[in-house]
Design a protein around this motif. Structure first.
Motif, PDB file in Angstrom:
ATOM      1  N   ASN A 134      25.920  13.665 -19.861  1.00 62.35           N
ATOM      2  CA  ASN A 134      25.279  14.861 -20.433  1.00 62.35           C
ATOM      3  C   ASN A 134      24.184  14.469 -21.401  1.00 62.35           C
ATOM      4  O   ASN A 134      23.136  15.119 -21.452  1.00 62.35           O
ATOM      5  CB  ASN A 134      26.317  15.738 -21.132  1.00 62.35           C
ATOM      6  CG  ASN A 134      27.268  16.391 -20.143  1.00 62.35           C
ATOM      7  OD1 ASN A 134      26.950  16.545 -18.975  1.00 62.35           O
ATOM      8  ND2 ASN A 134      28.456  16.740 -20.615  1.00 62.35           N
ATOM      9  N   ASN A 135      24.405  13.401 -22.174  1.00 58.32           N
ATOM     10  CA  ASN A 135      23.384  12.900 -23.097  1.00 58.32           C
ATOM     11  C   ASN A 135      22.171  12.370 -22.333  1.00 58.32           C
ATOM     12  O   ASN A 135      21.032  12.619 -22.690  1.00 58.32           O
ATOM     13  CB  ASN A 135      23.973  11.822 -24.007  1.00 58.32           C
ATOM     14  CG  ASN A 135      22.991  11.364 -25.059  1.00 58.32           C
ATOM     15  OD1 ASN A 135      22.181  12.132 -25.544  1.00 58.32           O
ATOM     16  ND2 ASN A 135      23.064  10.085 -25.376  1.00 58.32           N
ATOM     17  N   VAL A 136      22.436  11.618 -21.251  1.00 52.86           N
ATOM     18  CA  VAL A 136      21.350  11.032 -20.449  1.00 52.86           C
ATOM     19  C   VAL A 136      20.517  12.141 -19.804  1.00 52.86           C
ATOM     20  O   VAL A 136      19.288  12.072 -19.780  1.00 52.86           O
ATOM     21  CB  VAL A 136      21.915  10.074 -19.379  1.00 52.86           C
ATOM     22  CG1 VAL A 136      20.868   9.712 -18.353  1.00 52.86           C
ATOM     23  CG2 VAL A 136      22.491   8.821 -20.032  1.00 52.86           C
ATOM     24  N   THR A 137      21.159  13.167 -19.279  1.00 50.39           N
ATOM     25  CA  THR A 137      20.409  14.220 -18.587  1.00 50.39           C
ATOM     26  C   THR A 137      19.619  15.095 -19.545  1.00 50.39           C
ATOM     27  O   THR A 137      18.602  15.633 -19.175  1.00 50.39           O
ATOM     28  CB  THR A 137      21.349  15.106 -17.738  1.00 50.39           C
ATOM     29  OG1 THR A 137      22.369  15.634 -18.560  1.00 50.39           O
ATOM     30  CG2 THR A 137      21.942  14.323 -16.585  1.00 50.39           C
ATOM     31  N   THR A 138      20.053  15.224 -20.786  1.00 47.04           N
ATOM     32  CA  THR A 138      19.278  16.022 -21.735  1.00 47.04           C
ATOM     33  C   THR A 138      18.084  15.247 -22.248  1.00 47.04           C
ATOM     34  O   THR A 138      17.061  15.850 -22.576  1.00 47.04           O
ATOM     35  CB  THR A 138      20.138  16.471 -22.942  1.00 47.04           C
ATOM     36  OG1 THR A 138      20.709  15.324 -23.561  1.00 47.04           O
ATOM     37  CG2 THR A 138      21.207  17.432 -22.510  1.00 47.04           C
ATOM     38  N   ILE A 139      18.158  13.918 -22.284  1.00 45.43           N
ATOM     39  CA  ILE A 139      17.033  13.098 -22.728  1.00 45.43           C
ATOM     40  C   ILE A 139      15.938  13.108 -21.685  1.00 45.43           C
ATOM     41  O   ILE A 139      14.770  13.213 -21.989  1.00 45.43           O
ATOM     42  CB  ILE A 139      17.488  11.643 -23.039  1.00 45.43           C
ATOM     43  CG1 ILE A 139      18.386  11.643 -24.262  1.00 45.43           C
ATOM     44  CG2 ILE A 139      16.299  10.732 -23.238  1.00 45.43           C
ATOM     45  CD1 ILE A 139      19.017  10.317 -24.567  1.00 45.43           C
ATOM     46  N   SER A 140      16.314  13.009 -20.420  1.00 44.72           N
ATOM     47  CA  SER A 140      15.317  12.921 -19.342  1.00 44.72           C
ATOM     48  C   SER A 140      14.659  14.202 -19.163  1.00 44.72           C
ATOM     49  O   SER A 140      13.967  14.884 -19.237  1.00 44.72           O
ATOM     50  CB  SER A 140      15.986  12.549 -18.024  1.00 44.72           C
ATOM     51  OG  SER A 140      16.641  11.330 -18.169  1.00 44.72           O
TER      52      SER A 140
END
Length: 142
Positions: free
Chosen positions: A136-142
């Motif tokens: 979830n953290n990775v997808t919000t950064i991208s």
């Protein structure tokens, strides 16, 4: 209902008809259209993307690049080679340049995501793997 040709029907039809100004009938100028009108949307598949990446890698040297980008001569050559390799597609230079930008953006996003702690890369499936909170953290950064 009104009968065909009745005065009331004729009046309604006349009111709804668009009136043409005298100026527009005498001045017949050709309408300008966007340069993108008439061009179909580029349909890319993984084979075309891979072929484009190979051509771009071949041109990734100093004689084709200047100021951190490809020269116009290099782009013309890239487009020509792409059309020679894939003669069944007719992408414009602009469509190929847009795809190169998209591939660059996706590469940067993947590279950034892989650098996150707790993220691993599955070589067999060619995808990122992570636990749900990290994902979830990775997808919000991208």
């Amino acid at each position: 209902m009104f009968g065909r040709g009745s005065p009331r029907m004729n009046l309604i039809q006349a009111a709804t008809m668009k009136k043409i100004s005298p100026r527009s009938t005498t001045n017949k100028r050709k309408k300008r259209t966007s340069p993108k009108v008439g061009h179909l949307r580029a349909n890319w598949n993984s084979g075309l993307e891979k072929g484009l990446v190979e051509i771009l890698q071949d041109h990734n040297n100093g004689c084709y690049k200047g100021q951190n980008r490809w020269s116009s001569e290099a782009w013309n050559r890239i487009v020509k080679l792409f059309h020679e390799k894939f003669s069944y597609v007719t992408f414009t230079k602009c469509q190929i340049q847009d795809k190169e930008k998209e591939l660059k953006r996706d590469y940067k996003a993947l590279k950034e995501a892989r650098q996150q702690s707790g993220v691993s890369w599955d070589e067999r499936l060619c995808r990122i793997e992570a636990e749900e909170p990290i994902w979830n953290n990775v997808t919000t950064i991208s």
